[in-house]
Design a protein around this motif. Structure first.
Motif, PDB file in Angstrom:
ATOM      1  N   PHE A   1      48.301  40.641  33.541  1.00  0.00           N
ATOM      2  CA  PHE A   1      48.618  39.734  32.437  1.00  0.00           C
ATOM      3  C   PHE A   1      48.770  38.297  32.929  1.00  0.00           C
ATOM      4  O   PHE A   1      48.454  37.357  32.213  1.00  0.00           O
ATOM      5  CB  PHE A   1      49.858  40.237  31.697  1.00  0.00           C
ATOM      6  CG  PHE A   1      49.693  41.669  31.256  1.00  0.00           C
ATOM      7  CD1 PHE A   1      48.801  41.998  30.251  1.00  0.00           C
ATOM      8  CD2 PHE A   1      50.391  42.685  31.885  1.00  0.00           C
ATOM      9  CE1 PHE A   1      48.618  43.325  29.854  1.00  0.00           C
ATOM     10  CE2 PHE A   1      50.215  44.008  31.508  1.00  0.00           C
ATOM     11  CZ  PHE A   1      49.328  44.323  30.487  1.00  0.00           C
ATOM     12  N   ASP A   2      49.220  38.139  34.175  1.00  0.00           N
ATOM     13  CA  ASP A   2      49.274  36.800  34.775  1.00  0.00           C
ATOM     14  C   ASP A   2      47.867  36.220  34.869  1.00  0.00           C
ATOM     15  O   ASP A   2      47.652  35.040  34.590  1.00  0.00           O
ATOM     16  CB  ASP A   2      49.888  36.853  36.178  1.00  0.00           C
ATOM     17  CG  ASP A   2      51.343  37.285  36.186  1.00  0.00           C
ATOM     18  OD1 ASP A   2      52.011  37.187  35.131  1.00  0.00           O
ATOM     19  OD2 ASP A   2      51.820  37.727  37.258  1.00  0.00           O
ATOM     20  N   ALA A   3      46.907  37.055  35.257  1.00  0.00           N
ATOM     21  CA  ALA A   3      45.517  36.599  35.360  1.00  0.00           C
ATOM     22  C   ALA A   3      44.974  36.205  33.995  1.00  0.00           C
ATOM     23  O   ALA A   3      44.319  35.169  33.855  1.00  0.00           O
ATOM     24  CB  ALA A   3      44.642  37.690  35.987  1.00  0.00           C
ATOM     25  N   PHE A   4      45.239  37.016  32.983  1.00  0.00           N
ATOM     26  CA  PHE A   4      44.776  36.684  31.630  1.00  0.00           C
ATOM     27  C   PHE A   4      45.374  35.360  31.168  1.00  0.00           C
ATOM     28  O   PHE A   4      44.674  34.509  30.624  1.00  0.00           O
ATOM     29  CB  PHE A   4      45.142  37.790  30.641  1.00  0.00           C
ATOM     30  CG  PHE A   4      44.413  39.090  30.847  1.00  0.00           C
ATOM     31  CD1 PHE A   4      43.247  39.170  31.591  1.00  0.00           C
ATOM     32  CD2 PHE A   4      44.904  40.253  30.291  1.00  0.00           C
ATOM     33  CE1 PHE A   4      42.588  40.378  31.771  1.00  0.00           C
ATOM     34  CE2 PHE A   4      44.251  41.468  30.449  1.00  0.00           C
ATOM     35  CZ  PHE A   4      43.096  41.522  31.197  1.00  0.00           C
ATOM     36  N   ALA A   5      46.665  35.178  31.382  1.00  0.00           N
ATOM     37  CA  ALA A   5      47.339  33.954  30.949  1.00  0.00           C
ATOM     38  C   ALA A   5      46.748  32.728  31.640  1.00  0.00           C
ATOM     39  O   ALA A   5      46.628  31.664  31.040  1.00  0.00           O
ATOM     40  CB  ALA A   5      48.836  34.049  31.224  1.00  0.00           C
ATOM     41  N   ALA A   6      46.346  32.884  32.897  1.00  0.00           N
ATOM     42  CA  ALA A   6      45.794  31.768  33.662  1.00  0.00           C
ATOM     43  C   ALA A   6      44.288  31.610  33.459  1.00  0.00           C
ATOM     44  O   ALA A   6      43.709  30.624  33.926  1.00  0.00           O
ATOM     45  CB  ALA A   6      46.099  31.965  35.150  1.00  0.00           C
ATOM     46  N   GLY A   7      43.649  32.576  32.801  1.00  0.00           N
ATOM     47  CA  GLY A   7      42.202  32.506  32.623  1.00  0.00           C
ATOM     48  C   GLY A   7      41.452  32.779  33.917  1.00  0.00           C
ATOM     49  O   GLY A   7      40.494  32.087  34.258  1.00  0.00           O
ATOM     50  N   ILE A   8      41.893  33.800  34.632  1.00  0.00           N
ATOM     51  CA  ILE A   8      41.317  34.150  35.937  1.00  0.00           C
ATOM     52  C   ILE A   8      40.711  35.554  35.857  1.00  0.00           C
ATOM     53  O   ILE A   8      41.365  36.478  35.385  1.00  0.00           O
ATOM     54  CB  ILE A   8      42.419  34.153  37.028  1.00  0.00           C
ATOM     55  CG1 ILE A   8      43.148  32.817  37.083  1.00  0.00           C
ATOM     56  CG2 ILE A   8      41.841  34.520  38.389  1.00  0.00           C
ATOM     57  CD1 ILE A   8      42.310  31.646  37.465  1.00  0.00           C
TER      58      ILE A   8
END
Length: 163
Positions: free
Chosen positions: A76-83
């Motif tokens: 979810f951190d990746a999704f939030a950062a667009g990664i």
């Protein structure tokens, strides 16, 4: 090791702890991999800057079927950062990444495929950008706090109305 030598301009950064951390640190030192670093666990607020500057986020879990149902926070951190995400579970996350073209799933023990997919993402900025946009869209829709709160509210409302 192959990846570190393949592209010495790229920093491979691992953040956190684990049972094999010392063994991995020793290996990195022995092989003189200057562009591979391990940082200790850190508060999420400090982690955000690292995630935002990443080409992709690796979400490796042990290849056990029970973990196919997991929901790792770093996803979810990746999704939030667009990664984009590279991960190895074979359940709902695999389907989510494939259906939304926001990451790559590899078998848990296929290190050659992992290296190949990392190289592909490193060499193809257009693909990284596309997957990153798709990850960001997913983070802003299906996994946004507002969307999830409304979904939970609807479930609670349905349960109350059934009584």
């Amino acid at each position: 090791e192959i990846l570190a030598k393949y592209n010495p301009e790229v920093l491979f950064l691992f953040i956190g702890d684990g049972q094999q951390r010392q063994e991995i640190e020793n290996y990195i030192k022995e092989k003189e991999m200057e562009n591979v670093k391990i940082l200790p666990l850190m508060p999420k607020k400090d982690l955000v800057a690292f995630v935002q500057k990443s080409y992709f986020l690796l979400v490796p879990l042990a290849g056990k079927p029970i973990l196919d149902t997991s929901s790792p926070n770093k996803l979810f951190d990746a999704f939030a950062a667009g990664i984009p995400v590279i991960q190895n579970t074979q359940g709902w996350i695999k389907e989510l990444l494939a259906n939304n073209n926001c990451g790559i799933t590899i078998p848990a023990d296929d290190f050659k495929m992992l290296a190949d997919e990392i190289k592909r993402l490193l060499l193809n900025q257009e693909l990284r950008d596309e997957m990153g946009r798709n990850a960001k869209r997913l983070g802003n829709t299906e996994f946004s706090r507002d969307f999830l709160a409304e979904k939970m509210h609807a479930i609670i409302r349905d349960v109350v109305n059934q009584k």
